[in-house]
Design a protein around this motif. Sequence first.
Motif, short mmCIF file in Angstrom:
data_model
loop_
_atom_site.label_atom_id
_atom_site.label_comp_id
_atom_site.label_asym_id
_atom_site.label_seq_id
_atom_site.Cartn_x
_atom_site.Cartn_y
_atom_site.Cartn_z
N TYR A 7 -10.94 -1.52 3.49
CA TYR A 7 -11.18 -1.00 2.15
C TYR A 7 -10.05 -1.31 1.16
O TYR A 7 -10.29 -1.47 -0.02
CB TYR A 7 -11.38 0.53 2.20
CG TYR A 7 -12.72 0.94 2.75
CD1 TYR A 7 -13.81 1.18 1.90
CD2 TYR A 7 -12.92 1.09 4.11
CE1 TYR A 7 -15.04 1.54 2.40
CE2 TYR A 7 -14.15 1.46 4.63
CZ TYR A 7 -15.22 1.68 3.77
OH TYR A 7 -16.44 2.04 4.28
N PHE A 8 -8.83 -1.38 1.64
CA PHE A 8 -7.68 -1.57 0.75
C PHE A 8 -7.59 -3.03 0.30
O PHE A 8 -8.03 -3.94 0.99
CB PHE A 8 -6.40 -1.15 1.48
CG PHE A 8 -5.23 -0.93 0.56
CD1 PHE A 8 -5.23 0.10 -0.36
CD2 PHE A 8 -4.11 -1.75 0.63
CE1 PHE A 8 -4.15 0.33 -1.19
CE2 PHE A 8 -3.02 -1.54 -0.19
CZ PHE A 8 -3.04 -0.50 -1.11
N ILE A 9 -6.99 -3.24 -0.88
CA ILE A 9 -6.82 -4.59 -1.42
C ILE A 9 -5.34 -4.78 -1.75
O ILE A 9 -4.89 -4.46 -2.86
CB ILE A 9 -7.68 -4.82 -2.68
CG1 ILE A 9 -9.14 -4.43 -2.43
CG2 ILE A 9 -7.59 -6.28 -3.13
CD1 ILE A 9 -10.01 -4.50 -3.66
N PRO A 10 -4.53 -5.25 -0.80
CA PRO A 10 -3.10 -5.44 -1.08
C PRO A 10 -2.88 -6.54 -2.11
O PRO A 10 -3.64 -7.51 -2.19
CB PRO A 10 -2.52 -5.85 0.28
CG PRO A 10 -3.60 -5.57 1.29
CD PRO A 10 -4.89 -5.65 0.55
N ASN A 11 -1.85 -6.40 -2.91
CA ASN A 11 -1.44 -7.46 -3.83
C ASN A 11 0.04 -7.26 -4.15
O ASN A 11 0.75 -6.58 -3.42
CB ASN A 11 -2.31 -7.49 -5.10
CG ASN A 11 -2.25 -6.21 -5.90
OD1 ASN A 11 -1.36 -5.37 -5.71
ND2 ASN A 11 -3.19 -6.02 -6.81
N GLU A 12 0.50 -7.84 -5.25
CA GLU A 12 1.93 -7.80 -5.55
C GLU A 12 2.44 -6.41 -5.91
O GLU A 12 3.65 -6.16 -5.92
CB GLU A 12 2.27 -8.78 -6.68
CG GLU A 12 1.74 -8.43 -8.06
CD GLU A 12 0.30 -8.88 -8.29
OE1 GLU A 12 -0.15 -8.84 -9.45
OE2 GLU A 12 -0.36 -9.29 -7.30
N TYR A 13 1.54 -5.47 -6.21
CA TYR A 13 2.00 -4.11 -6.53
C TYR A 13 1.30 -3.03 -5.70
O TYR A 13 1.41 -1.85 -6.01
CB TYR A 13 1.83 -3.81 -8.03
CG TYR A 13 0.42 -4.04 -8.57
CD1 TYR A 13 -0.54 -3.03 -8.54
CD2 TYR A 13 0.06 -5.27 -9.11
CE1 TYR A 13 -1.81 -3.24 -9.02
CE2 TYR A 13 -1.22 -5.49 -9.60
CZ TYR A 13 -2.15 -4.48 -9.55
OH TYR A 13 -3.42 -4.70 -10.03
N ARG A 14 0.59 -3.45 -4.64
CA ARG A 14 -0.06 -2.50 -3.74
C ARG A 14 0.21 -2.89 -2.29
O ARG A 14 0.14 -4.07 -1.94
CB ARG A 14 -1.58 -2.48 -3.97
CG ARG A 14 -2.01 -1.91 -5.29
CD ARG A 14 -3.49 -1.60 -5.28
NE ARG A 14 -4.31 -2.78 -5.17
CZ ARG A 14 -5.08 -3.27 -6.14
NH1 ARG A 14 -5.11 -2.67 -7.31
NH2 ARG A 14 -5.81 -4.34 -5.94
N THR A 15 0.49 -1.91 -1.46
CA THR A 15 0.77 -2.21 -0.06
C THR A 15 0.39 -1.02 0.81
O THR A 15 -0.04 0.02 0.30
CB THR A 15 2.25 -2.60 0.13
OG1 THR A 15 2.43 -3.13 1.44
CG2 THR A 15 3.16 -1.39 -0.07
#
Length: 419
Positions: A340-348
């Motif tokens: 469900y989660f979508i990691p990117n440059e500001y989410r982890t």
Amino acid sequence: MNKKQKQAIDRAVGYALSIFLRIPALILEKILRRDHTVPPRVPPKRIVVAKYLGIGSILQATPMLRAIKDKYPDAQLTFLTLQSNKNFLLRYDFIDDVLCVDDTSLLNVAATSFRTIAKLIPRRIDLFIDLEVHSTYGSLMSLFSCSKNRLGFSLQDKDHRAFLYTHLLYLNTNFPIRYCYSQIAQLIGAAPLSPEQGLLGPPPTDSESEKVGAKLGLIFDFEHKGIIVLNPNASDLRYERRWAREGFASVARYFSHQGYAVALVGSPPEREYVQGIIELLGGDANKVRNVAGVFSLPEFFAFLEQSSLVVTNDSGVMNMALTLRVPQLLLAGPVDPEQYFIPNEYRTYIYYQTYCSPCAHYVDVPPCAGDNVCMKQIKAEQVIDICERLLRGESVKPKRTVSLSFNSEVLGVLKDKGQ
């Protein structure tokens, strides 16, 4: 009714109905001889998408809904859901109509379901897409709609619900759920989901943003560097997704001492649980506020947008924050975060995969019997360190650790007659 009670009723009543209706439905299918070609040879005029439980899953479906509307702009796209989701869904310009079921009691479920079916049948639905995976109720609603084509998901090719659909798609739980939804949309001709496409949130109005700003001014009536949002809640389907209140208290204490305002969030029924964290803080709660139930759903999106950082267990709050450009740290355990989660440059995220994880969506009773060892391995010091880095604007690689043992304990035991 809580979610576990609904689940039990769904299995008992739903199973009996599906078995009873099997032969009549198959006979009627032979008599009608409908064209079940997909993508449809003639553009559909009326499309229904159904998802009842889980605002997070509904948000995960928004790219799919947008793709369907782009493919069939002249079709009426109706969303079938619970009454509590109606106002939220009406904000999307790609949804034309929302039909609702009231789940506050078994009698209300029955009454509103009959009313909804009475509205669906005369519309002569061309495509009915059921996004519920574990619900026989959802399958029956698709059948009773008398839709020409009924599309649904399954974890296996044959079960008591399979005949209720004209098209069944395997749900690969190793793929992000938004891509699973995209697959069913592609089945009817919609474009595939691009890697750049994120979730779509309902845009708050200017008045809602102003109202939230005014509320925040009253709640946090002191100088601060920004607002840290902490969500310690999870639905009653899997309370094991909660990180310990003591951990959230440590994080809240640290950042309040650093000059931040800390908001502990949740729904109105979760306010008491959230208050337990305030009580753990004692004299360190001066800059920490319990805002559970303070904001309406549209206001909550505007509130998250004005925050500096969101720290959350796996929950609807996680998915709401995914629609916004706000730094976010997910604490995962019973659910694989990549689903469900979508990691990117500001989410982890932080995820310790013990032998029995992931268990949510696979077994009714978690093997740990409530002793969520996967979540217990997440330490407050780790959370604080990653939060500081996110607040500085750093890109933090997700921490995914396969934990082969936990105090030499055997994990994943589902049955043991010796105990």
